[in-house]
Enzyme design. Structure first.
Site, mmCIF file in Angstrom:
data_model
loop_
_atom_site.group_PDB
_atom_site.id
_atom_site.type_symbol
_atom_site.label_atom_id
_atom_site.label_comp_id
_atom_site.label_asym_id
_atom_site.label_seq_id
_atom_site.Cartn_x
_atom_site.Cartn_y
_atom_site.Cartn_z
ATOM 1 C CG ASP A 85 1.289 -7.093 3.811
ATOM 2 O OD1 ASP A 85 0.497 -6.199 4.133
ATOM 3 O OD2 ASP A 85 1.699 -7.968 4.597
ATOM 4 C CD GLU A 102 1.200 -2.266 4.488
ATOM 5 O OE1 GLU A 102 0.203 -1.916 5.135
ATOM 6 O OE2 GLU A 102 1.570 -3.442 4.397
#
Length: 708
Positions: free
Chosen positions: A349, A385
């Site tokens: 993330d 990401e």
């Protein structure tokens, strides 16, 4: 007479490594890092909740440690740190704060919000010297033993991978064939009916939204909401205890391992969405639960005002990846999940945050150097990401060679194309063929691009074709949260409609998106429930909706759409030309006049540079040559496949396509039309030079058999 306090147990010096609580069959070694502590107390909790404190007797370097003979799995514990409490200098040690072990393998209980648990004001004038034991969960000593038997990692090659992004709880919470006691848990996800569903769909990897122990935000708790998504980690070694069905004193660890083993038995890899960029302690006003009380200035990026945090994540803090002990924490955590929990890879993330050495995003930061040389972590699937909220944080295409990336440009371009946006043809062609413009120059392969049209963050696929605007009122922020520019199209009405023409167009658009995704080069990722027609009623930021809005409703699925997706996945896996290991080159094949790929206008002539920039153009065709696969098989064999001609019409009127005369060897058979789905073998064929009418908003797939 008043009861006497518990007698402090005998504790031996122990070892500074490994960090955390390590049970060896006779006792447990405890080791924790703090570079500023004057003393660290080990806090032991009995079955009745009574606390016994004993000072860790040794410090080696900056690691405090001790060995407790007879301490067995299931024992609950925590730490209290004595040291400087000088917020102006970034130090927030407070022995009144019970702290979780950063290396705890399991966590028992939940964090309970109370003013006494908070950090207070920036200068530390409030929140200090308040005992937080009533509010903070306990770390748990865990047995490392588990019978893995003949468990083997599937090791699915990247080019054969199909990812299914799912939430542990949301996938099974409403599944009627999963026992109620197992719904929403690791055991529920491992239930045979769920595994059979995944196998029948044909996906090869299950990417789970965060399962690291996390806490729920104060604002959400006060509104009666919850952090459903889980991007609020507080324990990087512990599987989140709310997803356990059999207890939280270590049972959740065994349950998670059994889940992985069951998925591996079915040939399905397990990928974890991990959040190493920030923690659940939030900004200076947040709770002191772990890292802040151990060594605030080491664990967090502090601003020039040392009372405040640098925030590249939008959550209040950023982990300090410049500190060697923080780097060690992350690397140890990754290795633990690979070696002890047998997971197959990670999606990071806001990965750009991990690359920030000083302020800029540094592609060769210490974290990525460590990953590159690590013999364990470098061998699993690594997905970034590739952005954060800081300046220069959008880094699609810029990660090192080992990494694949969530390709946000793929999502945006495919959405724009199918809603009829102008000047999208050239961009669409790049995305459909693997985004070589982003990855090829760095000698990365097509699998560097994780292709997706929808993910957990944003509209579901059904909502993408049903809503022009977000509808997040239930989140308690007056619909201000969530992305405003969604590149969505409601096809003529907002939300539910009884208009059959609009409903038909929406189903066609869903199939357009899914067919494009599964025919594209790169690695496709399907959002759980998209193949079933799942809706969130227009909520594009359901992070706090732990309920029917987010859960999959298995009693109201779109069976026709599920069958369509299943056939698409099967079709993709059967045809290597759809999942090439190397880039298309536009070169001639074996002396013929055909290249490995060709782009054509609807009239059958080749696209020119000028054609790519025509603003009103909404249609094109692409030839994929099954005889032009230049990468050999695993034993060096030549790979041949059928050839395909894909026709795209994103316009609002039908178009007659002419099959290019250069593709003149054999008749082309119609395999798929998104107006109707897959067609049977009796579907009409078309030869080069003939015209084929393609409806408005339709994708058509033609096939020609490989040479014998």
């Amino acid at each position: 007479m008043p009861s006497s306090p518990p007698t402090a147990p005998t504790i031996w010096p122990g070892s500074p490594y490994p960090l955390g609580a390590t049970y060896d069959g006779a006792g447990t070694n405890f080791a924790v890092f703090s570079g500023v502590a004057d003393r660290v107390d080990l806090c032991l909790f009995g079955a009745d909740g009574a606390e016994t404190r004993v000072a860790l007797p040794e410090v080696t370097g900056q690691v405090w440690h001790g060995y407790l003979p007879g301490c067995r799995p299931g024992r609950r514990y925590g730490f209290r740190v004595h040291g400087p409490y000088v917020p102006d200098h970034g130090h927030r040690c407070d022995p009144a704060k019970l702290l979780l072990d950063p290396y705890a393998r399991a966590v028992s209980g939940r964090f309970r919000w109370d003013d006494g648990a908070l950090g207070g004001s920036a200068d530390g004038s409030s929140g200090f010297d308040v005992d937080t034991a009533p509010y903070v969960p306990r770390s748990v000593v865990v047995s490392p033993y588990f019978v893995w038997g003949d468990d083997r990692r599937p090791r699915t090659p990247w080019h054969k991978t199909v990812i299914y992004e799912a939430h542990v709880k949301g996938l099974t919470m409403l599944h009627p064939k999963v026992p109620e006691s197992l719904r929403g848990t690791y055991a529920g996800l491992a239930h045979p009916v769920v595994i059979d569903m995944l196998k029948s769909l044909g996906v090869t990897a299950l990417e789970l939204m965060p399962v690291h122990q996390f806490i729920h935000d104060e604002r959400l708790a006060r509104l009666g909401l919850r952090n459903y998504w889980g991007y609020n980690s507080i324990g990087y070694f512990a599987p989140h205890n709310e997803y356990g069905s059999s207890g939280d004193a270590g049972e959740q660890v065994l349950e998670f391992k059994q889940m992985v083993k069951s998925l591996h038995d079915a040939g399905i890899e397990v990928l974890l969405d991990v959040v190493y960029n920030h923690t659940g302690e939030g900004d200076y006003r947040g709770p002191t639960v772990c890292f802040r009380g151990l060594d605030n200035a080491a664990y967090y990026r502090l601003g020039q005002d040392r009372t405040r945090y640098v925030d590249y994540t939008g959550t209040g803090n950023s982990l300090n990846m410049r500190n060697p002990y923080v780097l060690q924490l992350v690397m140890d955590s990754l290795r633990y999940w690979i070696q002890e929990m047998h997971v197959d890879g990670f999606r990071f993330d806001l990965a750009a945050t991990l690359a920030r050495e000083l302020h800029e995003v540094d592609r060769l930061s210490a974290f990525f150097d460590l990953i590159q040389q690590d013999p364990i972590i470098s061998q699993v699937k690594l997905i970034a990401e590739p952005w954060d909220v800081g300046e220069g944080g959008y880094q699609v295409g810029n990660f090192p060679a080992l990494w694949s990336e969530w390709n946000g440009q793929y999502r945006d371009t495919v959405r724009d194309f199918w809603r009829g946006a102008e000047r999208t043809l050239g961009e669409f062609a790049n995305r459909f063929t693997g985004s070589s413009d982003l990855y090829a120059s760095a000698r990365r392969s097509p699998h560097a691009s994780i292709n997706f049209v929808t993910c957990h963050d944003g509209f579901t696929l059904r909502d993408l074709v049903s809503y022009a605007e977000k509808h997040n009122e239930a989140n308690g922020e007056d619909n201000r949260d969530g992305e405003t520019h969604n590149r969505s199209w409601n096809c003529g009405a907002e939300g539910d409609t009884d208009d059959p023409e609009i409903a038909t167009l929406r189903r066609r658009q869903e199939r357009n998106f899914l067919a494009t995704l599964l025919l594209s080069q790169g690695v496709p990722m399907i959002l759980a429930g998209d193949e079933l027609g799942r809706t969130q009623r227009g909520n594009n930021n359901a992070y706090c909706q732990d309920g029917p809005v987010s859960w999959i409703h298995w009693d109201s699925i779109d069976a026709g759409l599920r069958d369509f997706v299943t056939r698409l996945v099967t079709f993709r896996r059967a045809h290597p030309v759809l999942s090439r290991r190397r880039w298309f080159e536009g070169r001639s094949i074996r002396g013929s006049n055909l290249t490995d790929i060709g782009w054509f206008k609807p009239d059958g002539t080749e696209m020119t540079d000028r054609d790519w920039n025509v603003s009103f153009a909404r249609a094109l065709g692409v030839f994929l040559n099954g005889e032009g696969i230049d990468s050999p098989g695993p034993r060096g064999e030549t790979i041949l496949d059928d050839s395909f001609y894909v026709l795209f019409n994103a316009g609002s009127a039908p178009i007659d396509f002419s099959v290019p005369r250069t593709l003149n060897h054999q008749p082309w058979r119609t395999i798929l039309r998104t107006t109707r789905g897959f067609l049977d073998d009796s579907a009409a064929s078309v030869v080069a030079g003939e015209k084929l009418s393609v409806d408005a908003h339709e994708l058509v797939l033609l096939s020609r058999s490989r040479p014998e």
